[in-house]
Design a protein around this motif. Structure first.
Motif, PDB file in Angstrom:
ATOM      1  N   LYS A  28       0.834  -1.203   0.000  1.00  0.00           N
ATOM      2  CA  LYS A  28       0.000   0.000   0.000  1.00  0.00           C
ATOM      3  C   LYS A  28       0.872   1.256   0.000  1.00  0.00           C
ATOM      4  O   LYS A  28       0.662   2.185  -0.799  1.00  0.00           O
ATOM      5  CB  LYS A  28      -0.925   0.003   1.218  1.00  0.00           C
ATOM      6  N   LEU A  29       1.871   1.272   0.876  1.00  0.00           N
ATOM      7  CA  LEU A  29       2.757   2.433   0.986  1.00  0.00           C
ATOM      8  C   LEU A  29       3.687   2.547  -0.219  1.00  0.00           C
ATOM      9  O   LEU A  29       3.887   3.638  -0.766  1.00  0.00           O
ATOM     10  CB  LEU A  29       3.578   2.337   2.279  1.00  0.00           C
ATOM     11  N   ASN A  30       4.243   1.414  -0.614  1.00  0.00           N
ATOM     12  CA  ASN A  30       5.213   1.422  -1.697  1.00  0.00           C
ATOM     13  C   ASN A  30       4.574   1.823  -3.029  1.00  0.00           C
ATOM     14  O   ASN A  30       5.118   2.636  -3.783  1.00  0.00           O
ATOM     15  CB  ASN A  30       5.873   0.047  -1.807  1.00  0.00           C
ATOM     16  N   TRP A  31       3.415   1.277  -3.287  1.00  0.00           N
ATOM     17  CA  TRP A  31       2.737   1.611  -4.547  1.00  0.00           C
ATOM     18  C   TRP A  31       2.270   3.063  -4.559  1.00  0.00           C
ATOM     19  O   TRP A  31       2.266   3.710  -5.602  1.00  0.00           O
ATOM     20  CB  TRP A  31       1.555   0.663  -4.769  1.00  0.00           C
ATOM     21  N   ALA A  32       1.906   3.581  -3.410  1.00  0.00           N
ATOM     22  CA  ALA A  32       1.523   4.992  -3.333  1.00  0.00           C
ATOM     23  C   ALA A  32       2.700   5.888  -3.702  1.00  0.00           C
ATOM     24  O   ALA A  32       2.550   6.864  -4.453  1.00  0.00           O
ATOM     25  CB  ALA A  32       1.014   5.325  -1.929  1.00  0.00           C
ATOM     26  N   PHE A  35       3.415   5.575  -7.425  1.00  0.00           N
ATOM     27  CA  PHE A  35       2.391   6.312  -8.175  1.00  0.00           C
ATOM     28  C   PHE A  35       2.703   7.810  -8.170  1.00  0.00           C
ATOM     29  O   PHE A  35       2.586   8.497  -9.195  1.00  0.00           O
ATOM     30  CB  PHE A  35       1.018   6.049  -7.562  1.00  0.00           C
ATOM     31  N   TYR A  36       3.128   8.299  -7.024  1.00  0.00           N
ATOM     32  CA  TYR A  36       3.511   9.712  -6.873  1.00  0.00           C
ATOM     33  C   TYR A  36       4.691  10.042  -7.786  1.00  0.00           C
ATOM     34  O   TYR A  36       4.700  11.085  -8.455  1.00  0.00           O
ATOM     35  CB  TYR A  36       3.869   9.964  -5.411  1.00  0.00           C
ATOM     36  N   LYS A  40       5.053  12.519 -11.483  1.00  0.00           N
ATOM     37  CA  LYS A  40       6.075  13.531 -11.755  1.00  0.00           C
ATOM     38  C   LYS A  40       6.848  13.241 -13.040  1.00  0.00           C
ATOM     39  O   LYS A  40       7.214  14.154 -13.784  1.00  0.00           O
ATOM     40  CB  LYS A  40       7.050  13.638 -10.577  1.00  0.00           C
ATOM     41  N   TYR A  41       7.119  11.961 -13.319  1.00  0.00           N
ATOM     42  CA  TYR A  41       8.017  11.616 -14.426  1.00  0.00           C
ATOM     43  C   TYR A  41       7.314  10.922 -15.600  1.00  0.00           C
ATOM     44  O   TYR A  41       7.937  10.700 -16.640  1.00  0.00           O
ATOM     45  CB  TYR A  41       9.158  10.733 -13.905  1.00  0.00           C
ATOM     46  N   LYS A  62      12.140   1.401 -13.278  1.00  0.00           N
ATOM     47  CA  LYS A  62      12.538   2.773 -13.627  1.00  0.00           C
ATOM     48  C   LYS A  62      12.015   3.765 -12.598  1.00  0.00           C
ATOM     49  O   LYS A  62      12.706   4.725 -12.232  1.00  0.00           O
ATOM     50  CB  LYS A  62      12.025   3.136 -15.021  1.00  0.00           C
ATOM     51  N   LEU A  63      10.804   3.523 -12.125  1.00  0.00           N
ATOM     52  CA  LEU A  63      10.257   4.382 -11.075  1.00  0.00           C
ATOM     53  C   LEU A  63      11.066   4.255  -9.790  1.00  0.00           C
ATOM     54  O   LEU A  63      11.341   5.247  -9.116  1.00  0.00           O
ATOM     55  CB  LEU A  63       8.790   4.005 -10.808  1.00  0.00           C
TER      56      LEU A  63
END
Length: 316
Positions: A28-32, A35-36, A40-41, A62-63
């Motif tokens: 939940k935290l990691n995917w949030a 996504f953020y 941006k990129y 890459k993210l």
């Protein structure tokens, strides 16, 4: 008996439930955060929610690379808090500034974790990490070792987990290279210990060279293989010569004890300098008195004392 088995079964069930809850929180935290970063990129087009199931793992990597190479993104995420996470959840994300993204060698699978070795090629000092899987045990994904992977490891609730895929390299390891891994592992253990958490700074142990020297002198095979490393340590820290000679004497004492047994030698105390017995007696005090008349105070620091007991004589 049945109650005992039921109790163990309940313990296992509770452990599995807790593990599932932790895994769900992590993703939940990691995917949030991912996504953020994507907002941006724009690496993954048309991504409308923090759900990466079915996404191309190369794009997800890459993210990960983006926020690893730009850790200030984590600060921005925490300040904006776009998903209204609570303080405990934000604290976990903040700890990910200590993540490590690199190539690792998976060395062995133990009961509670898998040992990852970060080799010394990219940094001066190799380190070993105790890494766990979340939904799936690492040993179930990679059942054999050593195995060379590229991944990111990061702190999570006092443990170390890996993020994303374990991107492996198809490499056959020969005996010589396995020896190098063994040496790097021992260096890492002696200098830093096995790293169980990334939430605090990792500091080098004091007297690590002494522990490393003892490992290099442990047996004849080590002394031959690590001859250059032994010389390097002794040049750097001449006071460790005392350790060198005592460990050398200790290693040779093992061979001498075996030979004593074969020859039927009786019980006694012995002093050995390198591979030569220079004194013997009935007790340690007697040996020390002999050494006063045999060698200088400086040389006495090089001597290893040992007690030999002939088990066959004892049985009789």
């Amino acid at each position: 008996e049945n109650t005992c088995c039921l109790s163990e079964g309940l313990k296992l069930l509770i452990k599995m439930i807790l593990k599932k809850e932790e895994a769900e929180l992590f993703y939940k935290l990691n995917w949030a955060l991912l996504f953020y970063v994507n907002q941006k990129y724009k690496i993954i087009p048309n991504l409308n929610s923090p759900n990466f199931q079915g996404q191309n793992m190369e794009d997800v990597d890459k993210l990960s690379d983006k926020w690893y190479s730009h850790p200030e993104i984590i600060g921005s995420f925490i300040n904006e808090n776009p998903f209204n996470f609570n303080q405990e959840e934000l604290k976990i994300i903040k700890s990910w500034k200590n993540a490590v993204r690199d190539d690792f060698f998976i060395l062995s699978h133990l009961k509670d974790y898998t040992i990852f070795l970060r080799s010394g090629e990219k940094e001066d000092k190799p380190k070993t990490y105790a890494v766990i899987g979340l939904y799936t045990e690492i040993k179930d994904i990679i059942p054999f070792e050593p195995y060379y992977v590229k991944t990111m490891i990061l702190p999570f609730k006092g443990k170390i987990v890996y993020h994303g895929a374990l991107n492996g390299y198809s490499i056959n390891f020969g005996g010589g290279f396995k020896g190098t891994l063994k040496r790097d592992y021992q260096k890492a253990i002696n200098k830093f210990g096995l790293i169980l958490s990334l939430e605090e700074s990792i500091s080098e142990k004091e007297e690590s060279d002494e522990g490393l020297l003892k490992f290099y002198l442990k047996n004849e095979a080590n002394r031959v293989e690590y001859a250059d490393d032994i010389e390097e340590i002794l040049k750097k820290k001449p006071p460790l010569l005392n350790i060198y000679y005592r460990e050398l004497g200790k290693a040779n004492a093992k061979k001498i004890k075996k030979r004593f047994s074969e020859l039927g030698i009786g019980n006694g105390w012995f002093a050995i300098l390198e591979d030569v017995i220079i004194a013997s007696g009935n007790n340690e005090e007697e040996i020390l008195n002999q050494l006063n008349n045999l060698i200088s105070e400086e040389k006495k620091e090089h001597v290893h004392l040992f007690k030999y007991e002939n088990k066959h004589l004892k049985d009789k």
